[in-house]
Scaffold this motif. Structure first.
Motif, PDB file in Angstrom:
ATOM      1  N   LEU A  11      47.751 -42.461  53.610  1.00 44.27           N
ATOM      2  CA  LEU A  11      46.762 -41.120  53.573  1.00 44.27           C
ATOM      3  C   LEU A  11      47.139 -41.375  55.546  1.00 44.27           C
ATOM      4  CD1 LEU A  11      44.320 -39.749  52.665  1.00 44.27           C
ATOM      5  CD2 LEU A  11      43.116 -41.997  53.802  1.00 44.27           C
ATOM      6  N   LEU A  12      47.719 -42.415  56.001  1.00 42.74           N
ATOM      7  CA  LEU A  12      47.841 -43.088  57.550  1.00 42.74           C
ATOM      8  C   LEU A  12      49.358 -42.006  58.061  1.00 42.74           C
ATOM      9  CD1 LEU A  12      46.719 -46.064  58.223  1.00 42.74           C
ATOM     10  CD2 LEU A  12      45.794 -43.555  59.174  1.00 42.74           C
ATOM     11  N   ARG A  13      49.794 -42.219  56.207  1.00 45.98           N
ATOM     12  CA  ARG A  13      51.343 -41.157  57.046  1.00 45.98           C
ATOM     13  C   ARG A  13      51.460 -39.650  56.410  1.00 45.98           C
ATOM     14  NH1 ARG A  13      54.685 -44.701  54.038  1.00 45.98           N
ATOM     15  NH2 ARG A  13      53.678 -43.364  51.957  1.00 45.98           N
ATOM     16  N   THR A  14      50.876 -39.186  55.850  1.00 45.56           N
ATOM     17  CA  THR A  14      50.506 -38.145  55.687  1.00 45.56           C
ATOM     18  C   THR A  14      49.452 -37.163  56.509  1.00 45.56           C
ATOM     19  OG1 THR A  14      50.043 -38.211  53.136  1.00 45.56           O
ATOM     20  CG2 THR A  14      48.746 -35.948  53.967  1.00 45.56           C
ATOM     21  N   ARG A  20      51.648 -34.026  63.637  1.00 49.20           N
ATOM     22  CA  ARG A  20      53.549 -34.264  64.204  1.00 49.20           C
ATOM     23  C   ARG A  20      53.909 -32.202  64.026  1.00 49.20           C
ATOM     24  NH1 ARG A  20      55.077 -39.212  66.466  1.00 49.20           N
ATOM     25  NH2 ARG A  20      56.861 -38.312  66.450  1.00 49.20           N
ATOM     26  N   ARG A  21      53.886 -32.585  62.684  1.00 48.27           N
ATOM     27  CA  ARG A  21      54.364 -30.550  62.559  1.00 48.27           C
ATOM     28  C   ARG A  21      53.498 -29.575  63.906  1.00 48.27           C
ATOM     29  NH1 ARG A  21      54.230 -32.111  57.073  1.00 48.27           N
ATOM     30  NH2 ARG A  21      52.799 -31.873  56.769  1.00 48.27           N
ATOM     31  N   PHE A  22      52.442 -29.864  64.259  1.00 49.45           N
ATOM     32  CA  PHE A  22      51.689 -29.521  65.538  1.00 49.45           C
ATOM     33  C   PHE A  22      52.435 -30.237  66.657  1.00 49.45           C
ATOM     34  CE2 PHE A  22      49.507 -28.184  61.955  1.00 49.45           C
ATOM     35  CZ  PHE A  22      49.631 -27.049  61.698  1.00 49.45           C
ATOM     36  N   ARG A  27      49.714 -39.548  67.525  1.00 50.07           N
ATOM     37  CA  ARG A  27      49.876 -40.157  67.224  1.00 50.07           C
ATOM     38  C   ARG A  27      48.102 -40.919  66.843  1.00 50.07           C
ATOM     39  NH1 ARG A  27      52.395 -43.733  72.283  1.00 50.07           N
ATOM     40  NH2 ARG A  27      54.536 -42.450  72.408  1.00 50.07           N
ATOM     41  N   ILE A  28      47.719 -41.294  65.814  1.00 49.66           N
ATOM     42  CA  ILE A  28      46.720 -41.840  65.479  1.00 49.66           C
ATOM     43  C   ILE A  28      46.310 -42.829  65.689  1.00 49.66           C
ATOM     44  CG2 ILE A  28      45.142 -42.847  63.203  1.00 49.66           C
ATOM     45  CD1 ILE A  28      47.674 -42.100  61.678  1.00 49.66           C
ATOM     46  N   ARG A  29      44.818 -42.753  66.501  1.00 48.81           N
ATOM     47  CA  ARG A  29      44.219 -43.909  67.856  1.00 48.81           C
ATOM     48  C   ARG A  29      43.581 -44.297  66.915  1.00 48.81           C
ATOM     49  NH1 ARG A  29      43.086 -41.735  72.754  1.00 48.81           N
ATOM     50  NH2 ARG A  29      44.401 -42.951  73.881  1.00 48.81           N
ATOM     51  N   LEU A  30      42.586 -45.963  67.096  1.00 43.76           N
ATOM     52  CA  LEU A  30      42.095 -46.370  66.388  1.00 43.76           C
ATOM     53  C   LEU A  30      40.647 -46.549  67.327  1.00 43.76           C
ATOM     54  CD1 LEU A  30      44.335 -47.075  64.154  1.00 43.76           C
ATOM     55  CD2 LEU A  30      42.911 -49.051  62.916  1.00 43.76           C
ATOM     56  N   HIS A  54      54.380 -49.116  62.561  1.00 44.08           N
ATOM     57  CA  HIS A  54      53.445 -49.334  61.157  1.00 44.08           C
ATOM     58  C   HIS A  54      55.385 -48.534  60.775  1.00 44.08           C
ATOM     59  CE1 HIS A  54      52.307 -50.192  57.210  1.00 44.08           C
ATOM     60  NE2 HIS A  54      51.402 -50.645  58.439  1.00 44.08           N
ATOM     61  N   ASP A  55      55.789 -49.658  60.076  1.00 41.77           N
ATOM     62  CA  ASP A  55      56.776 -49.906  59.209  1.00 41.77           C
ATOM     63  C   ASP A  55      56.408 -48.570  58.079  1.00 41.77           C
ATOM     64  OD1 ASP A  55      55.696 -51.463  57.608  1.00 41.77           O
ATOM     65  OD2 ASP A  55      57.791 -52.725  57.247  1.00 41.77           O
ATOM     66  N   GLY A  56      55.677 -47.875  57.486  1.00 43.33           N
ATOM     67  CA  GLY A  56      55.022 -47.209  56.783  1.00 43.33           C
ATOM     68  C   GLY A  56      55.464 -45.896  56.515  1.00 43.33           C
ATOM     69  N   GLY A  57      56.220 -45.749  58.515  1.00 44.95           N
ATOM     70  CA  GLY A  57      56.311 -44.289  59.084  1.00 44.95           C
ATOM     71  C   GLY A  57      55.565 -43.762  60.265  1.00 44.95           C
ATOM     72  N   PHE A  58      54.606 -44.341  60.815  1.00 43.78           N
ATOM     73  CA  PHE A  58      53.966 -44.243  61.633  1.00 43.78           C
ATOM     74  C   PHE A  58      53.632 -45.307  62.770  1.00 43.78           C
ATOM     75  CE2 PHE A  58      50.868 -45.912  58.492  1.00 43.78           C
ATOM     76  CZ  PHE A  58      50.612 -46.676  58.747  1.00 43.78           C
TER      77      PHE A  58
END
Length: 92
Positions: A11-14, A20-22, A27-30, A54-58
């Motif tokens: 979900l976070l990668r998606t 990032r296309r826009f 980046r995602i902030r918590l 993250h090694d998941g791509g985000f």
């Protein structure tokens, strides 16, 4: 330390890829929000926040003092942070 369940990584990668296309710097902030956390987009960390590639791509920007496992709960694939030491009865 922040960990992510497999479902949260997807979900976070998606979400990151879409943002990032826009804006390639998004980046995602918590951040802490009353008794929970909030997930939002930001370009740069604020004072006291740290960056996790993250090694998941985000990339996550995490507020100081937050730790646990990011997971997804139903309904509506809602992201949550499960604090360290709390069990949910379901595996990540």
């Amino acid at each position: 330390m922040i960990r992510c369940s497999e479902r949260a990584v997807t979900l976070l990668r998606t979400a990151s890829d879409a943002a990032r296309r826009f804006n390639p710097d998004a980046r995602i902030r918590l951040v802490a929000d009353a008794d929970a956390v909030r997930f939002e987009f930001a370009e740069e960390p604020e004072a006291g926040e740290h960056i996790i590639e993250h090694d998941g791509g985000f990339t996550l920007i995490v507020a100081a003092g937050l730790s646990g496992t990011v997971d997804v709960v139903d309904p509506h694939d809602r992201l949550v942070l499960i604090p360290d030491g709390v069990t949910t009865g379901s595996g990540p």
